[in-house]
Scaffold this motif. Structure first.
Motif, PDB file in Angstrom:
ATOM      1  N   PRO A  19      47.613  32.194  37.498  1.00 26.53           N
ATOM      2  CA  PRO A  19      47.021  31.680  36.167  1.00 26.53           C
ATOM      3  C   PRO A  19      47.235  31.514  34.698  1.00 26.53           C
ATOM      4  N   MET A  20      46.930  30.424  33.979  1.00 26.08           N
ATOM      5  CA  MET A  20      47.381  31.250  32.146  1.00 26.08           C
ATOM      6  C   MET A  20      47.052  31.773  31.984  1.00 26.08           C
ATOM      7  N   LEU A  21      45.418  31.321  32.666  1.00 22.85           N
ATOM      8  CA  LEU A  21      44.198  31.911  31.400  1.00 22.85           C
ATOM      9  C   LEU A  21      44.186  33.476  31.694  1.00 22.85           C
ATOM     10  N   ALA A  22      45.191  33.682  33.017  1.00 22.90           N
ATOM     11  CA  ALA A  22      44.651  35.318  33.368  1.00 22.90           C
ATOM     12  C   ALA A  22      46.191  36.351  32.703  1.00 22.90           C
ATOM     13  N   ILE A  23      47.509  35.775  32.301  1.00 22.80           N
ATOM     14  CA  ILE A  23      48.503  36.331  31.862  1.00 22.80           C
ATOM     15  C   ILE A  23      48.000  36.536  30.167  1.00 22.80           C
ATOM     16  N   ILE A  24      46.957  35.062  29.412  1.00 21.12           N
ATOM     17  CA  ILE A  24      46.879  35.731  28.519  1.00 21.12           C
ATOM     18  C   ILE A  24      45.950  36.909  27.664  1.00 21.12           C
ATOM     19  N   ALA A  25      44.868  36.736  29.105  1.00 25.81           N
ATOM     20  CA  ALA A  25      44.089  37.883  28.949  1.00 25.81           C
ATOM     21  C   ALA A  25      44.042  38.978  29.100  1.00 25.81           C
ATOM     22  N   THR A  26      45.447  39.160  29.590  1.00 22.10           N
ATOM     23  CA  THR A  26      46.294  40.087  30.168  1.00 22.10           C
ATOM     24  C   THR A  26      47.229  40.705  28.725  1.00 22.10           C
ATOM     25  N   LEU A  76      39.873  35.035  38.009  1.00 23.11           N
ATOM     26  CA  LEU A  76      39.979  35.600  39.063  1.00 23.11           C
ATOM     27  C   LEU A  76      39.282  34.919  39.985  1.00 23.11           C
ATOM     28  N   HIS A  77      38.459  33.484  39.836  1.00 22.19           N
ATOM     29  CA  HIS A  77      37.742  32.912  40.177  1.00 22.19           C
ATOM     30  C   HIS A  77      38.241  31.694  40.674  1.00 22.19           C
ATOM     31  N   GLN A  78      39.365  31.658  39.764  1.00 20.09           N
ATOM     32  CA  GLN A  78      40.270  30.170  40.554  1.00 20.09           C
ATOM     33  C   GLN A  78      40.808  29.642  41.849  1.00 20.09           C
ATOM     34  N   GLU A  79      40.984  28.843  42.373  1.00 19.29           N
ATOM     35  CA  GLU A  79      41.186  28.793  43.564  1.00 19.29           C
ATOM     36  C   GLU A  79      42.995  28.308  43.308  1.00 19.29           C
ATOM     37  N   PRO A  86      44.905  38.328  37.252  1.00 19.28           N
ATOM     38  CA  PRO A  86      43.783  38.507  37.152  1.00 19.28           C
ATOM     39  C   PRO A  86      42.957  40.238  36.906  1.00 19.28           C
ATOM     40  N   THR A  87      43.362  40.481  38.024  1.00 15.58           N
ATOM     41  CA  THR A  87      43.555  41.650  37.958  1.00 15.58           C
ATOM     42  C   THR A  87      43.556  42.935  37.332  1.00 15.58           C
ATOM     43  N   ALA A  89      44.279  42.578  34.633  1.00 11.72           N
ATOM     44  CA  ALA A  89      44.034  41.856  32.992  1.00 11.72           C
ATOM     45  C   ALA A  89      42.172  42.353  32.790  1.00 11.72           C
ATOM     46  N   SER A  90      41.586  42.464  34.121  1.00 14.06           N
ATOM     47  CA  SER A  90      40.558  43.166  34.330  1.00 14.06           C
ATOM     48  C   SER A  90      40.163  44.067  34.465  1.00 14.06           C
ATOM     49  N   VAL A  91      41.097  44.980  35.253  1.00  7.40           N
ATOM     50  CA  VAL A  91      41.264  46.430  34.754  1.00  7.40           C
ATOM     51  C   VAL A  91      41.528  47.020  32.907  1.00  7.40           C
ATOM     52  N   VAL A  92      42.214  46.365  32.567  1.00  4.78           N
ATOM     53  CA  VAL A  92      42.607  46.547  31.397  1.00  4.78           C
ATOM     54  C   VAL A  92      41.644  46.565  30.234  1.00  4.78           C
ATOM     55  N   ASN A  93      40.900  45.227  30.472  1.00  8.49           N
ATOM     56  CA  ASN A  93      39.737  45.102  29.907  1.00  8.49           C
ATOM     57  C   ASN A  93      38.983  45.431  29.759  1.00  8.49           C
ATOM     58  N   GLY A  94      38.221  45.430  31.307  1.00  2.07           N
ATOM     59  CA  GLY A  94      36.808  46.049  31.704  1.00  2.07           C
ATOM     60  C   GLY A  94      37.073  47.538  31.335  1.00  2.07           C
ATOM     61  N   LEU A  95      37.958  48.331  31.065  1.00  2.00           N
ATOM     62  CA  LEU A  95      38.108  49.767  31.036  1.00  2.00           C
ATOM     63  C   LEU A  95      38.264  50.029  29.307  1.00  2.00           C
ATOM     64  N   SER A  96      38.549  49.567  29.005  1.00  2.00           N
ATOM     65  CA  SER A  96      38.950  49.087  27.169  1.00  2.00           C
ATOM     66  C   SER A  96      37.724  49.175  26.661  1.00  2.00           C
ATOM     67  N   VAL A  97      36.962  48.002  27.164  1.00  2.00           N
ATOM     68  CA  VAL A  97      35.774  47.308  26.824  1.00  2.00           C
ATOM     69  C   VAL A  97      34.492  48.844  26.869  1.00  2.00           C
ATOM     70  N   VAL A  98      34.958  49.398  28.031  1.00  2.00           N
ATOM     71  CA  VAL A  98      34.189  50.557  28.278  1.00  2.00           C
ATOM     72  C   VAL A  98      34.425  51.943  27.517  1.00  2.00           C
ATOM     73  N   PHE A  99      35.491  51.792  27.260  1.00  2.00           N
ATOM     74  CA  PHE A  99      36.215  52.815  26.087  1.00  2.00           C
ATOM     75  C   PHE A  99      35.823  52.628  24.782  1.00  2.00           C
ATOM     76  N   TYR A 100      36.156  51.526  24.321  1.00  2.00           N
ATOM     77  CA  TYR A 100      35.642  51.023  23.288  1.00  2.00           C
ATOM     78  C   TYR A 100      33.691  51.621  22.946  1.00  2.00           C
ATOM     79  N   PHE A 101      32.684  51.134  23.824  1.00  2.00           N
ATOM     80  CA  PHE A 101      31.538  51.244  23.691  1.00  2.00           C
ATOM     81  C   PHE A 101      30.901  52.519  23.397  1.00  2.00           C
ATOM     82  N   VAL A 102      31.693  53.468  24.850  1.00  2.00           N
ATOM     83  CA  VAL A 102      31.560  55.004  24.925  1.00  2.00           C
ATOM     84  C   VAL A 102      32.236  55.761  23.716  1.00  2.00           C
ATOM     85  N   LEU A 103      33.203  55.337  22.885  1.00  2.00           N
ATOM     86  CA  LEU A 103      33.830  55.683  21.125  1.00  2.00           C
ATOM     87  C   LEU A 103      32.438  55.246  20.182  1.00  2.00           C
TER      88      LEU A 103
END
Length: 110
Positions: A19-26, A76-79, A86-87, A89-103
């Motif tokens: 999915p193009m949206l996932a490539i952009i998210a990555t 990730l919820h597309q068919e 998507p996986t 992008a989810s891991v990279v962005n999710g860990l980044s958000v958590v890291f930035y929030f903790v920081l």
């Protein structure tokens, strides 16, 4: 009549696509990480007195990662997709958000 067995090493054709949206998210996730390190280097060269714009850059990074995580979650919820981007992008962005929030919380405490 005997059924033909598929060879595990044979080529499997499928109509699933990345999915193009996932490539952009990555891309947004890695852009956020690169910008964060660039802002850290700029702040370090200024001995921590880089000013408000560099501090605002941290908020820009968390916003970019948040948008990237939401885009990855939506893709990730597309068919009929391949789940690689998507996986990632989810891991990279999710860990980044958590890291930035903790920081951010750590910076508020000190």
């Amino acid at each position: 009549m005997s059924k033909k067995r598929r060879n595990k090493k044979s080529l499997h054709l499928t109509d699933k696509k990345h999915p193009m949206l996932a490539i952009i998210a990555t891309g947004l996730g890695f852009l956020s990480i690169v910008l964060f390190f660039a802002f850290c280097i700029l702040s370090g060269t200024q001995q921590g007195k880089a000013g408000l714009l560099i501090g605002l850059g941290g908020f820009i990074c968390i916003i970019i990662s948040g948008i990237g995580f939401l885009a990855a979650w939506a893709s990730l919820h597309q068919e009929n997709i391949r789940p690689l981007f998507p996986t990632i992008a989810s891991v990279v962005n999710g860990l980044s958000v958590v890291f930035y929030f903790v920081l951010y919380i750590y910076g508020m405490i000190l």
